[in-house]
Design an enzyme around this catalytic site. Structure first.
Site, PDB file in Angstrom:
ATOM      1  CD  GLU A 133      -2.859  -1.134   2.394  1.00  0.00           C
ATOM      2  OE1 GLU A 133      -2.822  -0.165   3.191  1.00  0.00           O
ATOM      3  OE2 GLU A 133      -3.690  -2.055   2.454  1.00  0.00           O
ATOM      4  CB  ILE A 163      -1.087  -4.093  -7.861  1.00  0.00           C
ATOM      5  CG1 ILE A 163      -1.352  -3.635  -6.414  1.00  0.00           C
ATOM      6  CG2 ILE A 163      -1.531  -5.545  -8.081  1.00  0.00           C
ATOM      7  CD1 ILE A 163      -0.436  -4.231  -5.350  1.00  0.00           C
ATOM      8  N   GLY A 347      31.507   0.037 -23.437  1.00  0.00           N
ATOM      9  CA  GLY A 347      31.972   1.423 -23.503  1.00  0.00           C
ATOM     10  C   GLY A 347      30.814   2.375 -23.761  1.00  0.00           C
ATOM     11  CD  GLU A 371       7.865 -11.866  -5.210  1.00  0.00           C
ATOM     12  OE1 GLU A 371       8.185 -12.774  -4.423  1.00  0.00           O
ATOM     13  OE2 GLU A 371       7.317 -12.060  -6.296  1.00  0.00           O
ATOM     14  CB  THR A 373      14.103  -3.569  -0.013  1.00  0.00           C
ATOM     15  OG1 THR A 373      14.160  -3.695   1.418  1.00  0.00           O
ATOM     16  CG2 THR A 373      12.988  -2.613  -0.409  1.00  0.00           C
TER      17      THR A 373
HETATM   18  C1  LIG Z   1       7.706  -2.120 -10.181  1.00  0.00           C
HETATM   19  C2  LIG Z   1       7.164  -2.611  -8.869  1.00  0.00           C
HETATM   20  C3  LIG Z   1       6.317  -3.700  -8.857  1.00  0.00           C
HETATM   21  C4  LIG Z   1       5.777  -4.162  -7.651  1.00  0.00           C
HETATM   22  N1  LIG Z   1       4.855  -5.182  -7.659  1.00  0.00           N
HETATM   23  C5  LIG Z   1       4.174  -5.481  -6.507  1.00  0.00           C
HETATM   24  C6  LIG Z   1       3.075  -6.384  -6.531  1.00  0.00           C
HETATM   25  O1  LIG Z   1       2.727  -6.957  -7.574  1.00  0.00           O
HETATM   26  N2  LIG Z   1       2.384  -6.601  -5.378  1.00  0.00           N
HETATM   27  C7  LIG Z   1       2.724  -5.995  -4.200  1.00  0.00           C
HETATM   28  O2  LIG Z   1       2.053  -6.232  -3.202  1.00  0.00           O
HETATM   29  N3  LIG Z   1       3.779  -5.131  -4.152  1.00  0.00           N
HETATM   30  C8  LIG Z   1       4.508  -4.858  -5.271  1.00  0.00           C
HETATM   31  N4  LIG Z   1       5.559  -3.960  -5.233  1.00  0.00           N
HETATM   32  C9  LIG Z   1       5.879  -3.302  -3.983  1.00  0.00           C
HETATM   33  C10 LIG Z   1       7.252  -3.656  -3.433  1.00  0.00           C
HETATM   34  O3  LIG Z   1       7.251  -4.955  -2.887  1.00  0.00           O
HETATM   35  C11 LIG Z   1       7.631  -2.560  -2.417  1.00  0.00           C
HETATM   36  O4  LIG Z   1       7.942  -1.405  -3.168  1.00  0.00           O
HETATM   37  C12 LIG Z   1       8.780  -2.953  -1.541  1.00  0.00           C
HETATM   38  O5  LIG Z   1       8.405  -3.984  -0.664  1.00  0.00           O
HETATM   39  C13 LIG Z   1       9.339  -1.779  -0.725  1.00  0.00           C
HETATM   40  O6  LIG Z   1       8.328  -1.036  -0.123  1.00  0.00           O
HETATM   41  P1  LIG Z   1       8.344   0.575  -0.277  1.00  0.00           P
HETATM   42  O7  LIG Z   1       8.461   0.851  -1.718  1.00  0.00           O
HETATM   43  O8  LIG Z   1       7.186   1.117   0.472  1.00  0.00           O
HETATM   44  O9  LIG Z   1       9.702   1.030   0.435  1.00  0.00           O
HETATM   45  P2  LIG Z   1       9.889   1.381   1.983  1.00  0.00           P
HETATM   46  O10 LIG Z   1       9.379   0.260   2.819  1.00  0.00           O
HETATM   47  O11 LIG Z   1       9.367   2.750   2.239  1.00  0.00           O
HETATM   48  O12 LIG Z   1      11.466   1.415   2.101  1.00  0.00           O
HETATM   49  C14 LIG Z   1      12.291   2.544   1.851  1.00  0.00           C
HETATM   50  C15 LIG Z   1      13.732   2.165   2.164  1.00  0.00           C
HETATM   51  O13 LIG Z   1      13.857   1.839   3.560  1.00  0.00           O
HETATM   52  C16 LIG Z   1      14.428   0.550   3.702  1.00  0.00           C
HETATM   53  N5  LIG Z   1      13.881  -0.080   4.903  1.00  0.00           N
HETATM   54  C17 LIG Z   1      12.578  -0.176   5.285  1.00  0.00           C
HETATM   55  N6  LIG Z   1      12.477  -0.812   6.453  1.00  0.00           N
HETATM   56  C18 LIG Z   1      13.738  -1.128   6.842  1.00  0.00           C
HETATM   57  C19 LIG Z   1      14.313  -1.785   7.980  1.00  0.00           C
HETATM   58  N7  LIG Z   1      13.544  -2.283   8.947  1.00  0.00           N
HETATM   59  N8  LIG Z   1      15.657  -1.901   8.046  1.00  0.00           N
HETATM   60  C20 LIG Z   1      16.448  -1.435   7.048  1.00  0.00           C
HETATM   61  N9  LIG Z   1      15.975  -0.804   5.959  1.00  0.00           N
HETATM   62  C21 LIG Z   1      14.640  -0.668   5.859  1.00  0.00           C
HETATM   63  C22 LIG Z   1      14.028  -0.190   2.420  1.00  0.00           C
HETATM   64  O14 LIG Z   1      14.884  -1.297   2.175  1.00  0.00           O
HETATM   65  C23 LIG Z   1      14.186   0.917   1.394  1.00  0.00           C
HETATM   66  O15 LIG Z   1      15.529   1.032   1.025  1.00  0.00           O
HETATM   67  C24 LIG Z   1       6.147  -3.530  -6.434  1.00  0.00           C
HETATM   68  C25 LIG Z   1       7.029  -2.441  -6.463  1.00  0.00           C
HETATM   69  C26 LIG Z   1       7.529  -1.975  -7.657  1.00  0.00           C
HETATM   70  C27 LIG Z   1       8.421  -0.769  -7.649  1.00  0.00           C
END
Ligand SMILES: Cc1cc2nc3c(=O)[nH]c(=O)nc-3n(C[C@H](O)[C@H](O)[C@H](O)COP(=O)(O)OP(=O)(O)OC[C@H]3O[C@@H](n4cnc5c(N)ncnc54)[C@H](O)[C@@H]3O)c2cc1C
Length: 386
Positions: A133, A163, A347, A371, A373
């Site tokens: 979300e 999604i 290059g 899935e 980070t």
């Molecule tokens: C192209 C794309 C396709 C996707 N497809 C799907 C999908 O089909 N279904 C679905 O449900 N989701 C999907 N996602 C969502 C994806 O799984 C999330 O973007 C991802 O889990 C990270 O969440 P966020 O973007 O809110 O980053 P955030 O959680 O806000 O993270 C920001 C930064 O903080 C770091 N961070 C957060 N918490 C911690 C911690 N405890 N310790 C250390 N570092 C931390 C993260 O690693 C990241 O570097 C998709 C995302 C993209 C970009």
């Protein structure tokens, strides 16, 4: 002395190698020719979907009892790997079909399985997975989407973000809060939502760095009223199902990373044989050979870890959570390094859209993010050390 079975772990079976050869031939003939245009115009890879469906490769994980190919976890990895080798966007078709439908396979009733897996296997419907979300990414348990029971129905309200295949898929596994007090400890449930359900709509496609041919959109749930029979498993089990799903499907992302990296390595290897500077092919220089050696070494290590994880997925081993996270994290980090080096090996030409390696480098980046980070993978691994 170890038995022959121990060594078989290190050599894919003949049927897996035959599958690889046939998917590679198909991918090169029907998917690769469109990959640059799919990226350039950020359009859905329809040719890839058509070719995958025609060859029954769009959702190979679906069991035979529902009309699927009943492929094992390693076979699914090989399909995703070979498609990603030519077009990462297209590899999201089999990958996300597995991600979206696995909750139904793992925890759904037989009726739910028959109803939703059969059209998926036929190629009549794609399946998406809606966990994230706007304010709940890494902390997925912080989701706000609500499902409230109303007689024999649930009413869903909320916004799912990022999604994959949203708007294109017919079916969505949606995680929603059913008990705000309990949240991840029994307060989140999983449901199948259909695209045609009243109150379902989609946001504009995200404008992305890579996998531009894979649609990523928000899913809006506005008083979506669905029968209680669409709940996957018992009320309150949705978060556990969502996490168990990811244990298996992170291996598919590792496969995608392997494929992207292999595509970049293959291209760069061919290029340095042809490109001449100082009167000789640049591939004659030891500095270049060492780079190729490192790239191939990292890729081989990532592949072995991914296949070991796939075997654990197939057997549902206790250490699957560690191995799924490790394979995804390691393979995606390797893919980022290998594709970046591939650009370097070409290059200035590598930096242009006239050659495929810059697309591969952009596509590789997402495998470190979705899935979970790679920071989140390290949290998962640390909590589940073998
Ligand atoms: C192209 C794309 C396709 C996707 N497809 C799907 C999908 O089909 N279904 C679905 O449900 N989701 C999907 N996602 C969502 C994806 O799984 C999330 O973007 C991802 O889990 C990270 O969440 P966020 O973007 O809110 O980053 P955030 O959680 O806000 O993270 C920001 C930064 O903080 C770091 N961070 C957060 N918490 C911690 C911690 N405890 N310790 C250390 N570092 C931390 C993260 O690693 C990241 O570097 C998709 C995302 C993209 C970009």
């Amino acid at each position: 002395m170890a038995g022959a079975g121990d060594f078989d772990l290190y050599r894919p079976a003949e049927e897996h190698e035959m599958l690889r050869a046939s998917v590679r031939a198909l991918a090169e003939a029907k998917i690769a020719p469109h990959a640059a245009d799919v990226d350039e115009s950020a359009r859905f890879p329809q040719e890839a979907l058509d070719a995958l469906v025609a060859n029954d490769l769009h959702a190979v994980h679906v069991p035979e009892e529902f009309g699927g190919a009943g492929a094992d976890a390693l076979a699914t990895v090989i399909v995703v790997e070979e498609v990603a080798r030519v077009c990462a966007s297209s590899s999201l078709i089999p990958a996300v079909n597995k991600l979206g439908s696995l909750p139904v396979m793992l925890a759904g009733s037989k009726e739910l399985q028959a109803r939703y897996l059969t059209p998926l296997a036929k190629g009549d419907a794609l399946f998406s997975y809606a966990l994230s979300e706007p304010d709940a990414g890494s902390d997925a348990g912080g989701m706000k989407t609500r499902a409230v029971r109303d007689g024999d129905h649930y009413v869903l309200n909320g916004v799912k973000r990022w999604i994959t295949n949203a708007g294109t898929s017919e079916y969505y596994t949606v995680m929603a809060v059913t008990d705000p007090e309990k949240r991840t400890r029994g307060g989140i449930s999983a449901f199948v939502v259909e695209k045609s359900d009243e109150g379902v709509s989609f946001g504009a496609p995200e404008r992305k760095l890579g996998i531009k041919g894979s649609p990523t959109r928000e899913v809006y749930l506005d008083n979506v009223r669905i029968p209680a029979s669409r709940m996957i498993g018992a009320e309150g089990t949705g978060f556990a199902t969502a996490m168990r799903t990811l244990d298996h499907t992170r291996i598919t992302i590792a496969a995608q990373a392997l494929g992207i990296a292999q595509g970049a390595l293959d291209y760069a290897q061919g290029y340095v044989r042809e490109r001449k500077q100082f009167g000789r092919p640049v591939g004659d220089f030891q500095g270049i050979q060492f780079m190729l050696a490192d790239m191939a070494m990292k890729l081989a290590a990532a592949r072995q870890l991914t296949y070991a994880a796939a075997a654990r997925s197939e057997r549902e081993d206790d250490d699957l959570t560690f191995y799924g996270a490790a394979a995804k994290c390691y393979a995606s980090d390797a893919a980022m390094e290998i594709t970046t080096d591939a650009v370097q090996l070409l290059g200035g030409y590598g930096f242009t859209r006239d050659y495929p390696v810059e697309r591969m480098m952009r596509d590789a980046k997402i495998t470190q993010i979705y899935e979970g980070t790679n920071q989140v993978q390290r949290i998962v691994m640390a909590r589940n050390l073998p």
